[in-house]
Scaffold this active site. Structure first.
Site: not given
Length: 352
Positions: A245, A328, A330
């Site tokens: 990001c 993302h 995660e």
């Protein structure tokens, strides 16, 4: 009974609803996110610093507030929902959405037409807004609002170590507003993570001799982070690097690329991202208002592209053992299509 509240857009449009959360007025940058779940992670994602967040999914709060799912501190300026749930049902629930917002001093409004507001943002682009308890509200104050010192406001104040159960690698995480799920994914793979402030110098990071460096997500305009970009430039090529990001954007800036503000950004859990060669598409979670300008990428190879608008979603820097993605991997509460990128980071550290 909830009191009246108003959402006032900078173009003068007013939506009447009901107040909940903190009894206060607020001004911020109004953005929308399309996730059908994950409102806890949204509220605690520090990438939303300075923003009033609108949830497009109609009912919010139905599974309450679960502290174990927090990604960080609550940094939003305000919250907008169609319908709030006052009677959540979940065995992990510790409190209600209402009480959480009140405890954190976040003003919120419900009972407004979130679809109509989303259409305005989608057509006209991100704009400032106010949540207030009385009219008229000063339009000039709304128009003048700017997000300032975003990374400086959310970065870690001190160095913190998150040990892995069975340590195989040591990773330094530069915290620009890092989500805890990044740390969890690294811990899961045998990485002891040392989170340091976004204002840590490159020589301070290198003298601890980490196996790899993680550049976290974070808020604000990436181009404002001149010090952080220079630090990454000094680190490049010395250790394997993985950026997510804002970390992706800062790595690109350090390599001479440029960034630009998107019309209304990508915020949600269903953003399609395809590999640059077109061989495969992944569904990803995203939260960003800026992107790397594809034509400005001179060093590195664009690896992923947003299937909706063609924006840059990833860059590989093979000559310096670094790579980054705009989305993302995660993601909590999902999707988990791209968690393999953490394994790729592990492979880089193994090779090094």
């Amino acid at each position: 009974m909830d009191k009246k509240a108003y959402l006032v857009l900078e173009d003068g449009t007013v939506f009447e609803g009901r107040s909940f959360g903190a009894e206060a007025d607020t001004v911020g940058e109004l953005v929308f996110t399309t996730g059908m779940c994950g409102y806890i992670e949204t509220l605690t994602d520090e990438s939303y610093f300075g923003q009033i967040v609108l949830q497009t999914f109609p009912m919010i709060g139905n599974y309450g507030i679960i502290p174990e799912d927090f990604e960080g501190n609550c940094s939003v300026k305000g919250y907008v929902v169609r319908e709030k749930c006052d009677n959540p049902s979940n065995f992990r629930c510790k409190s209600t959405l209402e009480s959480y917002l009140r405890e954190n001093g976040i003003p919120a409004i419900c009972g407004v037409d979130t679809r109509a507001i989303t259409r305005i943002i989608r057509e006209h682009g991100v704009m400032n807004a106010a949540i207030c308890r009385a009219l008229p509200f000063d339009i000039n104050e709304i128009k003048a609002y700017r997000i300032k010192d975003a990374v400086g406001s959310v970065t870690a104040g001190e160095t913190t170590v998150y040990p892995a159960e069975s340590e195989a690698f040591r990773v330094t995480l530069i915290d620009y507003g890092a989500k805890r799920s990044i740390i969890k994914e690294l811990n899961k793979r045998g990485c002891t993570v040392t989170a340091v402030s976004a204002f840590t110098a490159a020589d301070e990071i290198l003298k601890t001799n980490p196996d790899g460096i993680m550049l976290s997500n974070g808020p604000g305009d990436p181009a404002e982070n001149v010090f952080q970009t220079e630090v990454i430039k000094e680190l490049a090529g010395k250790k394997p690097i993985f950026g997510i990001c804002l970390g992706h954007q800062l790595l690109a800036l350090s390599m001479g690329a440029k960034t630009e503000k998107l019309k209304y950004g990508h915020r949600g859990v269903n953003q399609p991202v395809k590999e640059a060669d077109g061989s495969r598409t992944y569904i990803t979670s995203q939260n960003h208002g800026y992107a790397v300008v594809p034509d400005s990428v001179k060093k590195g190879i664009i690896s992923y592209i947003n299937a909706n608008d063609g924006t840059c979603e990833g860059i590989d820097y093979n000559d310096i053992n670094a790579f980054s993605v705009q989305f993302h991997p995660e993601a909590a509460s999902g999707p988990h299509d791209t968690t393999f990128l953490f394994d790729r980071f592990i492979s880089l550290m193994e090779e090094k």
